[in-house]
Design an enzyme around this catalytic site. Sequence first.
Site, PDB file in Angstrom:
ATOM      1  N   LYS A  22     -40.812 -28.085 -53.958  1.00 59.14           N
ATOM      2  CA  LYS A  22     -41.563 -26.817 -54.066  1.00 59.14           C
ATOM      3  C   LYS A  22     -42.708 -26.786 -53.059  1.00 59.14           C
ATOM      4  O   LYS A  22     -42.861 -25.820 -52.316  1.00 59.14           O
ATOM      5  CB  LYS A  22     -42.116 -26.688 -55.489  1.00 59.14           C
ATOM      6  CG  LYS A  22     -43.202 -25.629 -55.640  1.00 59.14           C
ATOM      7  CD  LYS A  22     -43.631 -25.445 -57.078  1.00 59.14           C
ATOM      8  CE  LYS A  22     -44.776 -26.300 -57.537  1.00 59.14           C
ATOM      9  NZ  LYS A  22     -46.109 -25.934 -57.025  1.00 59.14           N
ATOM     10  N   ASN A  23     -43.509 -27.838 -53.048  1.00 54.06           N
ATOM     11  CA  ASN A  23     -44.738 -27.783 -52.253  1.00 54.06           C
ATOM     12  C   ASN A  23     -44.506 -28.015 -50.760  1.00 54.06           C
ATOM     13  O   ASN A  23     -45.417 -27.828 -49.955  1.00 54.06           O
ATOM     14  CB  ASN A  23     -45.784 -28.750 -52.821  1.00 54.06           C
ATOM     15  CG  ASN A  23     -46.316 -28.244 -54.152  1.00 54.06           C
ATOM     16  OD1 ASN A  23     -46.082 -27.095 -54.519  1.00 54.06           O
ATOM     17  ND2 ASN A  23     -47.025 -29.095 -54.885  1.00 54.06           N
ATOM     18  N   CYS A  99     -52.048 -22.407 -61.514  1.00 52.76           N
ATOM     19  CA  CYS A  99     -52.320 -23.224 -62.692  1.00 52.76           C
ATOM     20  C   CYS A  99     -53.810 -23.273 -62.992  1.00 52.76           C
ATOM     21  O   CYS A  99     -54.622 -23.382 -62.074  1.00 52.76           O
ATOM     22  CB  CYS A  99     -51.827 -24.646 -62.457  1.00 52.76           C
ATOM     23  SG  CYS A  99     -50.047 -24.751 -62.393  1.00 52.76           S
ATOM     24  N   ARG A 104     -60.709 -24.423 -58.366  1.00 50.61           N
ATOM     25  CA  ARG A 104     -59.846 -24.121 -57.240  1.00 50.61           C
ATOM     26  C   ARG A 104     -60.444 -23.095 -56.251  1.00 50.61           C
ATOM     27  O   ARG A 104     -59.897 -22.004 -56.054  1.00 50.61           O
ATOM     28  CB  ARG A 104     -58.452 -23.709 -57.714  1.00 50.61           C
ATOM     29  CG  ARG A 104     -57.880 -24.729 -58.683  1.00 50.61           C
ATOM     30  CD  ARG A 104     -56.423 -24.570 -58.919  1.00 50.61           C
ATOM     31  NE  ARG A 104     -55.614 -25.234 -57.921  1.00 50.61           N
ATOM     32  CZ  ARG A 104     -54.290 -25.205 -57.903  1.00 50.61           C
ATOM     33  NH1 ARG A 104     -53.633 -24.551 -58.803  1.00 50.61           N
ATOM     34  NH2 ARG A 104     -53.621 -25.849 -56.962  1.00 50.61           N
ATOM     35  N   ASP A 301     -50.417 -34.661 -59.608  1.00 49.38           N
ATOM     36  CA  ASP A 301     -49.298 -33.962 -60.251  1.00 49.38           C
ATOM     37  C   ASP A 301     -48.443 -34.890 -61.119  1.00 49.38           C
ATOM     38  O   ASP A 301     -47.558 -34.431 -61.845  1.00 49.38           O
ATOM     39  CB  ASP A 301     -48.416 -33.283 -59.190  1.00 49.38           C
ATOM     40  CG  ASP A 301     -49.135 -32.130 -58.503  1.00 49.38           C
ATOM     41  OD1 ASP A 301     -50.144 -31.646 -59.040  1.00 49.38           O
ATOM     42  OD2 ASP A 301     -48.683 -31.716 -57.413  1.00 49.38           O
ATOM     43  N   ARG A 394     -41.715 -22.458 -63.112  1.00 51.52           N
ATOM     44  CA  ARG A 394     -42.347 -22.282 -61.805  1.00 51.52           C
ATOM     45  C   ARG A 394     -42.079 -23.486 -60.898  1.00 51.52           C
ATOM     46  O   ARG A 394     -42.113 -23.361 -59.675  1.00 51.52           O
ATOM     47  CB  ARG A 394     -43.867 -22.126 -61.953  1.00 51.52           C
ATOM     48  CG  ARG A 394     -44.296 -20.807 -62.524  1.00 51.52           C
ATOM     49  CD  ARG A 394     -45.804 -20.733 -62.592  1.00 51.52           C
ATOM     50  NE  ARG A 394     -46.388 -21.054 -61.299  1.00 51.52           N
ATOM     51  CZ  ARG A 394     -47.654 -21.433 -61.106  1.00 51.52           C
ATOM     52  NH1 ARG A 394     -48.467 -21.528 -62.128  1.00 51.52           N
ATOM     53  NH2 ARG A 394     -48.101 -21.715 -59.907  1.00 51.52           N
TER      54      ARG A 394
HETATM   55  N1  EPU Z   1     -60.976 -27.653 -52.816  1.00 56.05           N
HETATM   56  C1  EPU Z   1     -62.201 -27.126 -52.494  1.00 56.05           C
HETATM   57  N2  EPU Z   1     -62.249 -26.059 -51.624  1.00 56.05           N
HETATM   58  C2  EPU Z   1     -61.116 -25.519 -51.095  1.00 56.05           C
HETATM   59  C3  EPU Z   1     -59.870 -26.069 -51.418  1.00 56.05           C
HETATM   60  C4  EPU Z   1     -59.838 -27.152 -52.273  1.00 56.05           C
HETATM   61  O1  EPU Z   1     -63.238 -27.582 -52.978  1.00 56.05           O
HETATM   62  O2  EPU Z   1     -61.235 -24.546 -50.335  1.00 56.05           O
HETATM   63  C5  EPU Z   1     -60.901 -28.794 -53.744  1.00 56.05           C
HETATM   64  C6  EPU Z   1     -60.117 -28.471 -55.009  1.00 56.05           C
HETATM   65  O3  EPU Z   1     -60.938 -27.818 -55.966  1.00 56.05           O
HETATM   66  C7  EPU Z   1     -59.685 -29.843 -55.456  1.00 56.05           C
HETATM   67  C8  EPU Z   1     -59.441 -30.571 -54.142  1.00 56.05           C
HETATM   68  O4  EPU Z   1     -60.132 -29.809 -53.141  1.00 56.05           O
HETATM   69  O5  EPU Z   1     -60.713 -30.476 -56.155  1.00 56.05           O
HETATM   70  C9  EPU Z   1     -58.011 -30.709 -53.713  1.00 56.05           C
HETATM   71  O6  EPU Z   1     -57.333 -29.472 -53.841  1.00 56.05           O
HETATM   72  P1  EPU Z   1     -56.223 -29.005 -52.812  1.00 56.05           P
HETATM   73  O7  EPU Z   1     -56.745 -27.824 -52.058  1.00 56.05           O
HETATM   74  O8  EPU Z   1     -55.731 -30.165 -52.038  1.00 56.05           O
HETATM   75  O9  EPU Z   1     -55.090 -28.490 -53.781  1.00 56.05           O
HETATM   76  P2  EPU Z   1     -54.100 -27.307 -53.443  1.00 56.05           P
HETATM   77  O10 EPU Z   1     -53.809 -27.315 -52.003  1.00 56.05           O
HETATM   78  O11 EPU Z   1     -54.578 -26.052 -54.076  1.00 56.05           O
HETATM   79  C10 EPU Z   1     -51.874 -28.644 -53.695  1.00 56.05           C
HETATM   80  C11 EPU Z   1     -50.637 -28.509 -54.524  1.00 56.05           C
HETATM   81  C12 EPU Z   1     -50.974 -28.860 -55.969  1.00 56.05           C
HETATM   82  C13 EPU Z   1     -51.499 -30.304 -56.001  1.00 56.05           C
HETATM   83  C14 EPU Z   1     -52.705 -30.423 -55.071  1.00 56.05           C
HETATM   84  C15 EPU Z   1     -53.228 -31.842 -54.954  1.00 56.05           C
HETATM   85  C16 EPU Z   1     -49.353 -26.787 -53.435  1.00 56.05           C
HETATM   86  C17 EPU Z   1     -48.828 -25.386 -53.443  1.00 56.05           C
HETATM   87  N3  EPU Z   1     -50.132 -27.140 -54.445  1.00 56.05           N
HETATM   88  O12 EPU Z   1     -52.818 -27.731 -54.244  1.00 56.05           O
HETATM   89  O13 EPU Z   1     -49.781 -28.788 -56.708  1.00 56.05           O
HETATM   90  O14 EPU Z   1     -51.875 -30.633 -57.314  1.00 56.05           O
HETATM   91  O15 EPU Z   1     -52.354 -29.977 -53.750  1.00 56.05           O
HETATM   92  O16 EPU Z   1     -52.231 -32.694 -54.511  1.00 56.05           O
HETATM   93  O17 EPU Z   1     -49.034 -27.556 -52.545  1.00 56.05           O
HETATM   94  C18 EPU Z   1     -48.395 -28.229 -58.534  1.00 56.05           C
HETATM   95  O18 EPU Z   1     -47.441 -28.286 -57.749  1.00 56.05           O
HETATM   96  O19 EPU Z   1     -48.255 -28.131 -59.775  1.00 56.05           O
HETATM   97  C19 EPU Z   1     -49.753 -28.278 -57.993  1.00 56.05           C
HETATM   98  C20 EPU Z   1     -50.829 -27.915 -58.695  1.00 56.05           C
END
Ligand code: EPU
Length: 413
Positions: A22-23, A99, A104, A301, A394
């Site tokens: 998915k990701n 989620c 976030r 995850d 999802r």
């Molecule tokens: N963060 C910030 N500012 C930002 C972006 C992120 O402070 O602008 C913080 C977040 O709050 C968090 C940390 O950085 O504390 C890491 O978050 P990240 O942005 O890496 O997460 P994401 O990109 O939103 C992806 C996956 C998630 C997975 C996380 C961590 C996708 C679509 N989603 O999310 O997957 O948990 O990386 O590995 O790739 C899932 O598939 O169920 C899922 C939640």
Amino acid sequence: MANFIVKGGKFLEGEIEIGGSKNAALPAMAASLLFKNNPEFRNLPKIEDIFRMGELLKKLRETKEIDFEVAKKIRASILLVGPALARFGKITFPHPGGCVIGARPIDAFLDGWKAMGAAVKEIPPDSSKSINSIPFYELSAPSGLKGRDYTFRVPSVTGTEGLMMTAVLASGSTILRNAAMEPEIAHLAYFLNKNGADIKGAGTHTINIEGSGGALLEGKYPFSAPPDRIEAGSFLILGALLAKELLIKNFAAEELTALTGALKEAGAEFNFDKNFISVKRSPALKAVNVKTKEYPGFATDLQAPFCVLATQAKGASMIHETIFEGRLSYIEYLNKMGAKITLCDPYRAIVNGPTPLRAWTLERPDIRAGLAFILAALLAEGESKIGNIYQIDRGYEAIDSRLRSIGAAIKRI
Ligand code: EPU
């Protein structure tokens, strides 16, 4: 609304194949906006988030607008913003949904686009212009986007993918520092490079991108989704808990070393062979502490499924979530099922095992806690009900029929 009914206490046996990631697929689909023609996509998982991304892309191509109602449902909608801004010069989008596992924020994305020359206007939730009380953002780059040297405050996965895709069409060179290193970023860069982009270092903390100055990519080389490492890790945990013998095909072992290390320490029994792994239930699991970390650390995850395993291990396991501040809320349900888990604070829990689990009605999971609920229900004596399974759909393709094929008593009603 559909539910799962799960009858626990049965051992599982047979073969299960890991589906497309998915990701990895979501950013690659968003990247199709960087192409002249639509590239071909292979091995996409048939899951709700991928369908939503398809809907978003269709509308975006037709109208140059992001559908707010759909974007609110999935966090990955933010992945469309960079490519859309680079291609159309402006885009409006809502704060992305997804989620409920923490705040976030999207500051890392906004700061990156600003650094590349975009003007960002935030419309607050209480403004008369806002839709359904969510903030939204208007981005424009009338004089184009320029490559920059940008350092992430936190190594965000989708933030890295989003800015990397934006930089592909910008003019000049971009350096992304303190970038996330998750394998999905390297998979995306591989796909883009095969189609003419110039990205070096994806999969490390420093990524260099030579922008094309607006020239679109040629979609000659298809994207084929690699196996989903989170699904693979979750099935390995399932096998360690409940399998007479389970063969997991398409298991990308090199992407799961933190999990396999923790499982070995817990006394789990499994064997690798090329691209599959065989695993058997381990009757004498031992407590192990895990701390979630960015890749190559222990994946957030996989934290909830591992916590279910810890309920069956002898001793006290500390589960320490360091990425998201709201990712332990499923624990109250495991305790209702008979687990002995003490929540120390929003980030840390101590699991005392082993404890037998009893059936329960389980509600409100996020994608990954949803899979953990299925594991707990398969372990528990009696019939459990899992509600709001849209969340599970999802992220996991036909999870009920695939688990039935290895002997699980799970049905969708
Ligand atoms: N963060 C910030 N500012 C930002 C972006 C992120 O402070 O602008 C913080 C977040 O709050 C968090 C940390 O950085 O504390 C890491 O978050 P990240 O942005 O890496 O997460 P994401 O990109 O939103 C992806 C996956 C998630 C997975 C996380 C961590 C996708 C679509 N989603 O999310 O997957 O948990 O990386 O590995 O790739 C899932 O598939 O169920 C899922 C939640």
